[in-house]
Design a protein around this motif. Sequence first.
Motif, PDB file in Angstrom:
ATOM      1  N   GLY A  13      -7.159  15.378 -10.541  1.00 17.04           N
ATOM      2  CA  GLY A  13      -6.099  15.669  -9.575  1.00 17.04           C
ATOM      3  C   GLY A  13      -5.195  16.795  -9.990  1.00 17.04           C
ATOM      4  N   ARG A  14      -3.905  16.473 -10.095  1.00 12.20           N
ATOM      5  CA  ARG A  14      -2.882  17.509 -10.259  1.00 12.20           C
ATOM      6  C   ARG A  14      -2.971  18.228 -11.602  1.00 12.20           C
ATOM      7  NH1 ARG A  14       2.379  13.780 -11.113  1.00 12.20           N
ATOM      8  NH2 ARG A  14       1.060  12.842 -12.688  1.00 12.20           N
ATOM      9  N   GLY A  15      -3.320  17.526 -12.654  1.00  8.26           N
ATOM     10  CA  GLY A  15      -3.599  18.200 -13.915  1.00  8.26           C
ATOM     11  C   GLY A  15      -2.383  18.662 -14.691  1.00  8.26           C
ATOM     12  N   SER A  16      -1.273  17.885 -14.648  1.00  8.84           N
ATOM     13  CA  SER A  16      -0.102  18.329 -15.414  1.00  8.84           C
ATOM     14  C   SER A  16      -0.329  18.162 -16.921  1.00  8.84           C
ATOM     15  CB  SER A  16       1.158  17.593 -14.964  1.00  8.84           C
ATOM     16  OG  SER A  16       1.138  16.246 -15.332  1.00  8.84           O
ATOM     17  N   ASN A  17      -1.075  17.155 -17.322  1.00  9.44           N
ATOM     18  CA  ASN A  17      -1.406  17.036 -18.755  1.00  9.44           C
ATOM     19  C   ASN A  17      -2.314  18.178 -19.199  1.00  9.44           C
ATOM     20  OD1 ASN A  17      -0.390  14.522 -20.248  1.00  9.44           O
ATOM     21  ND2 ASN A  17      -0.953  13.702 -18.243  1.00  9.44           N
ATOM     22  N   PHE A  18      -3.214  18.571 -18.338  1.00 10.73           N
ATOM     23  CA  PHE A  18      -4.077  19.722 -18.633  1.00 10.73           C
ATOM     24  C   PHE A  18      -3.211  20.953 -18.922  1.00 10.73           C
ATOM     25  CE2 PHE A  18      -6.472  23.185 -16.138  1.00 10.73           C
ATOM     26  CZ  PHE A  18      -7.011  23.755 -17.282  1.00 10.73           C
ATOM     27  N   LEU A  89      -9.667  13.146 -21.675  1.00  7.81           N
ATOM     28  CA  LEU A  89      -9.531  12.726 -20.283  1.00  7.81           C
ATOM     29  C   LEU A  89      -8.055  12.827 -19.933  1.00  7.81           C
ATOM     30  CD1 LEU A  89     -11.738   9.464 -20.184  1.00  7.81           C
ATOM     31  CD2 LEU A  89     -12.461  11.857 -20.047  1.00  7.81           C
ATOM     32  N   ALA A  90      -7.755  13.505 -18.837  1.00  5.62           N
ATOM     33  CA  ALA A  90      -6.352  13.709 -18.456  1.00  5.62           C
ATOM     34  C   ALA A  90      -6.233  13.480 -16.954  1.00  5.62           C
ATOM     35  CB  ALA A  90      -5.904  15.118 -18.837  1.00  5.62           C
ATOM     36  N   GLY A  91      -6.095  12.209 -16.592  1.00 10.83           N
ATOM     37  CA  GLY A  91      -6.041  11.878 -15.171  1.00 10.83           C
ATOM     38  C   GLY A  91      -7.423  11.886 -14.536  1.00 10.83           C
ATOM     39  N   TYR A  92      -8.455  11.688 -15.346  1.00 15.10           N
ATOM     40  CA  TYR A  92      -9.832  11.614 -14.830  1.00 15.10           C
ATOM     41  C   TYR A  92     -10.053  10.187 -14.331  1.00 15.10           C
ATOM     42  CZ  TYR A  92     -14.985  11.872 -14.920  1.00 15.10           C
ATOM     43  OH  TYR A  92     -16.327  11.837 -14.603  1.00 15.10           O
ATOM     44  N   ASN A 110      -8.255   9.453 -24.235  1.00 19.96           N
ATOM     45  CA  ASN A 110      -7.630   9.280 -22.921  1.00 19.96           C
ATOM     46  C   ASN A 110      -6.136   9.057 -23.118  1.00 19.96           C
ATOM     47  OD1 ASN A 110      -7.458   8.863 -20.076  1.00 19.96           O
ATOM     48  ND2 ASN A 110      -7.380   6.656 -20.409  1.00 19.96           N
ATOM     49  N   ILE A 111      -5.377   9.385 -22.081  1.00 20.85           N
ATOM     50  CA  ILE A 111      -3.955   9.021 -22.092  1.00 20.85           C
ATOM     51  C   ILE A 111      -3.701   8.096 -20.921  1.00 20.85           C
ATOM     52  CG2 ILE A 111      -3.163  11.059 -20.776  1.00 20.85           C
ATOM     53  CD1 ILE A 111      -0.693  10.871 -22.907  1.00 20.85           C
ATOM     54  N   HIS A 112      -2.936   7.042 -21.189  1.00 20.66           N
ATOM     55  CA  HIS A 112      -2.681   6.027 -20.166  1.00 20.66           C
ATOM     56  C   HIS A 112      -1.174   5.777 -20.081  1.00 20.66           C
ATOM     57  CE1 HIS A 112      -3.502   2.623 -17.592  1.00 20.66           C
ATOM     58  NE2 HIS A 112      -2.615   1.937 -18.297  1.00 20.66           N
ATOM     59  N   PRO A 113      -0.635   5.669 -18.844  1.00 15.58           N
ATOM     60  CA  PRO A 113       0.819   5.552 -18.715  1.00 15.58           C
ATOM     61  C   PRO A 113       1.380   4.143 -18.862  1.00 15.58           C
ATOM     62  CG  PRO A 113      -0.164   5.782 -16.551  1.00 15.58           C
ATOM     63  CD  PRO A 113      -1.301   5.812 -17.540  1.00 15.58           C
ATOM     64  N   SER A 114       1.012   3.486 -19.944  1.00 15.91           N
ATOM     65  CA  SER A 114       1.659   2.210 -20.303  1.00 15.91           C
ATOM     66  C   SER A 114       1.490   2.019 -21.797  1.00 15.91           C
ATOM     67  CB  SER A 114       1.034   1.012 -19.570  1.00 15.91           C
ATOM     68  OG  SER A 114      -0.196   0.656 -20.176  1.00 15.91           O
ATOM     69  N   ALA A 124      -0.328   1.602 -13.401  1.00 15.08           N
ATOM     70  CA  ALA A 124       0.271   1.009 -14.599  1.00 15.08           C
ATOM     71  C   ALA A 124       1.795   0.935 -14.496  1.00 15.08           C
ATOM     72  CB  ALA A 124      -0.136   1.814 -15.824  1.00 15.08           C
ATOM     73  N   GLN A 125       2.398   1.965 -13.885  1.00 16.38           N
ATOM     74  CA  GLN A 125       3.865   1.966 -13.790  1.00 16.38           C
ATOM     75  C   GLN A 125       4.337   0.859 -12.857  1.00 16.38           C
ATOM     76  OE1 GLN A 125       1.870   4.569 -13.074  1.00 16.38           O
ATOM     77  NE2 GLN A 125       2.487   6.386 -14.212  1.00 16.38           N
ATOM     78  N   LYS A 126       3.600   0.658 -11.756  1.00 15.03           N
ATOM     79  CA  LYS A 126       3.971  -0.408 -10.817  1.00 15.03           C
ATOM     80  C   LYS A 126       3.797  -1.775 -11.494  1.00 15.03           C
ATOM     81  CE  LYS A 126       3.179  -2.170  -6.140  1.00 15.03           C
ATOM     82  NZ  LYS A 126       3.291  -3.568  -6.542  1.00 15.03           N
ATOM     83  N   ILE A 173       7.778   8.742 -18.131  1.00 17.26           N
ATOM     84  CA  ILE A 173       6.611   8.573 -19.015  1.00 17.26           C
ATOM     85  C   ILE A 173       5.850   9.896 -19.147  1.00 17.26           C
ATOM     86  CG2 ILE A 173       4.365   7.429 -19.246  1.00 17.26           C
ATOM     87  CD1 ILE A 173       5.599   4.961 -17.885  1.00 17.26           C
ATOM     88  N   LEU A 174       5.714  10.589 -18.022  1.00 15.62           N
ATOM     89  CA  LEU A 174       4.939  11.838 -18.017  1.00 15.62           C
ATOM     90  C   LEU A 174       5.505  12.868 -18.998  1.00 15.62           C
ATOM     91  CD1 LEU A 174       2.411  12.705 -16.440  1.00 15.62           C
ATOM     92  CD2 LEU A 174       3.906  13.807 -14.792  1.00 15.62           C
ATOM     93  N   LYS A 175       6.830  12.896 -19.091  1.00 19.70           N
ATOM     94  CA  LYS A 175       7.476  13.824 -20.020  1.00 19.70           C
ATOM     95  C   LYS A 175       6.966  13.569 -21.449  1.00 19.70           C
ATOM     96  CE  LYS A 175      11.991  15.591 -20.566  1.00 19.70           C
ATOM     97  NZ  LYS A 175      13.114  15.025 -21.267  1.00 19.70           N
ATOM     98  N   GLU A 176       6.866  12.301 -21.788  1.00 19.33           N
ATOM     99  CA  GLU A 176       6.359  11.932 -23.118  1.00 19.33           C
ATOM    100  C   GLU A 176       4.866  12.257 -23.243  1.00 19.33           C
ATOM    101  OE1 GLU A 176       8.177  11.021 -25.658  1.00 19.33           O
ATOM    102  OE2 GLU A 176       9.966  11.066 -24.396  1.00 19.33           O
ATOM    103  N   GLU A 177       4.127  12.019 -22.160  1.00 18.30           N
ATOM    104  CA  GLU A 177       2.686  12.323 -22.189  1.00 18.30           C
ATOM    105  C   GLU A 177       2.460  13.792 -22.547  1.00 18.30           C
ATOM    106  OE1 GLU A 177       0.334  11.115 -18.801  1.00 18.30           O
ATOM    107  OE2 GLU A 177       1.647   9.436 -18.362  1.00 18.30           O
ATOM    108  N   HIS A 178       3.253  14.650 -21.884  1.00 16.62           N
ATOM    109  CA  HIS A 178       3.061  16.093 -22.074  1.00 16.62           C
ATOM    110  C   HIS A 178       3.356  16.515 -23.507  1.00 16.62           C
ATOM    111  CE1 HIS A 178       3.758  16.769 -17.480  1.00 16.62           C
ATOM    112  NE2 HIS A 178       2.603  16.222 -17.770  1.00 16.62           N
TER     113      HIS A 178
HETATM  114  C1  GRF Z   1      -1.111  10.498 -16.062  1.00  9.57           C
HETATM  115  O1  GRF Z   1      -0.060   9.633 -15.804  1.00  9.57           O
HETATM  116  C2  GRF Z   1      -2.047   9.891 -17.084  1.00  9.57           C
HETATM  117  O2  GRF Z   1      -1.409   9.043 -17.981  1.00  9.57           O
HETATM  118  C3  GRF Z   1      -2.994   9.104 -16.223  1.00  9.57           C
HETATM  119  O3  GRF Z   1      -3.165   9.847 -15.059  1.00  9.57           O
HETATM  120  C4  GRF Z   1      -2.021  10.691 -14.856  1.00  9.57           C
HETATM  121  C5  GRF Z   1      -2.532  12.076 -14.749  1.00  9.57           C
HETATM  122  O4  GRF Z   1      -1.548  13.000 -14.407  1.00  9.57           O
HETATM  123  N1  GRF Z   1      -4.218   8.827 -16.923  1.00  9.57           N
HETATM  124  P1  GRF Z   1      -1.869  14.554 -14.446  1.00  9.57           P
HETATM  125  O5  GRF Z   1      -3.078  14.788 -13.524  1.00  9.57           O
HETATM  126  O6  GRF Z   1      -2.159  14.942 -15.849  1.00  9.57           O
HETATM  127  O7  GRF Z   1      -0.644  15.218 -13.898  1.00  9.57           O
END
Ligand code: GRF
Length: 193
Positions: A13-18, A89-92, A110-114, A124-126, A173-178
Motif C-alpha cells: 500500500g502506502r509504503g511509509s516504512n519503505f 516486509l513493510a505493510g505487505y 516484518n514490522i507489526h503495529p503492536s 492491531a491498533q483497534k 506507533i508509526l513514528k516509532e516504526e519509521h
Molecule cells: C504499518 O503499520 C506496519 O506496522 C504494518 O502495516 C503498516 C504499513 O504501513 N505491517 P506503511 O505501508 O509502511 O505506511
Amino acid sequence: MKRKGRLAVFISGRGSNFISIYRHAQKESSNYEVVAVVCDSPNAKGLENAKLWGIDTFVFNPLDYKKKSLYEKEAVDFLLNRQIDLIALAGYMRIVGKTLLKSFEGKILNIHPSLLPAFPGLNAQKQALDYGVKYSGCTVHFVDSGIDTGKIIEQRVVKVYKDDNEDDLADRILKEEHDVYPQVINNYFNKKV
Ligand code: GRF
C-alpha cells in the motif's frame, strides 16, 4: 570498501516504512541499500516512490496465479537474480508461503503495529484500544510460517491515551516504526541481530 547489504522491501500500500528504510539507506553510515521492491498490488501508492528512485520492482496480481507458490516462485527468481540478502516486509498484506520462506530462511523481517505476542493479525491498533491496554507499540520480528509469530528482534513502546482513536494510536506507533525498522535492518547487516 565493504559490500553493502542488499535489501528487498515488500509492500502492498502506502509504503511509509519503505520511505524511511530508503531514506536511511541514503546516509553514508548506512550499511545496506534498497535494491528491489516487491508489491502485490499494481496501484499501490508506494510504487510511485520505487519508480521515482529507480528501484527495480516485481509487481504482481495474486488473482493472475492459480496458487501462492507460483507467484512466490517468480518473486524468488527476481530476488535471487539481484543477490538479495534480506527481505523487509513493510505493510505487505500476504502470508508468506513455503516457497519464499524456504529460499530466504531466517532472512525475512516484518514490522507489526503492536507489542507482540499481543494483538497479532489485522487491525492491531483497534484490538489494542478495544482491549483497553495503557501501552502499545510496534515489534520487528523474523517471519516464520505463522501470523506475526516469529522471533522478536526489537520493540518500541508508546502510551495509549484515554481519548485515542485508531488513527491517533496508529500515527503514534508509526513514528516509532519509521525510526526502529531502519535501525534493525542496519544492525542485521552489522551482525548485531
Ligand atoms: C504499518 O503499520 C506496519 O506496522 C504494518 O502495516 C503498516 C504499513 O504501513 N505491517 P506503511 O505501508 O509502511 O505506511
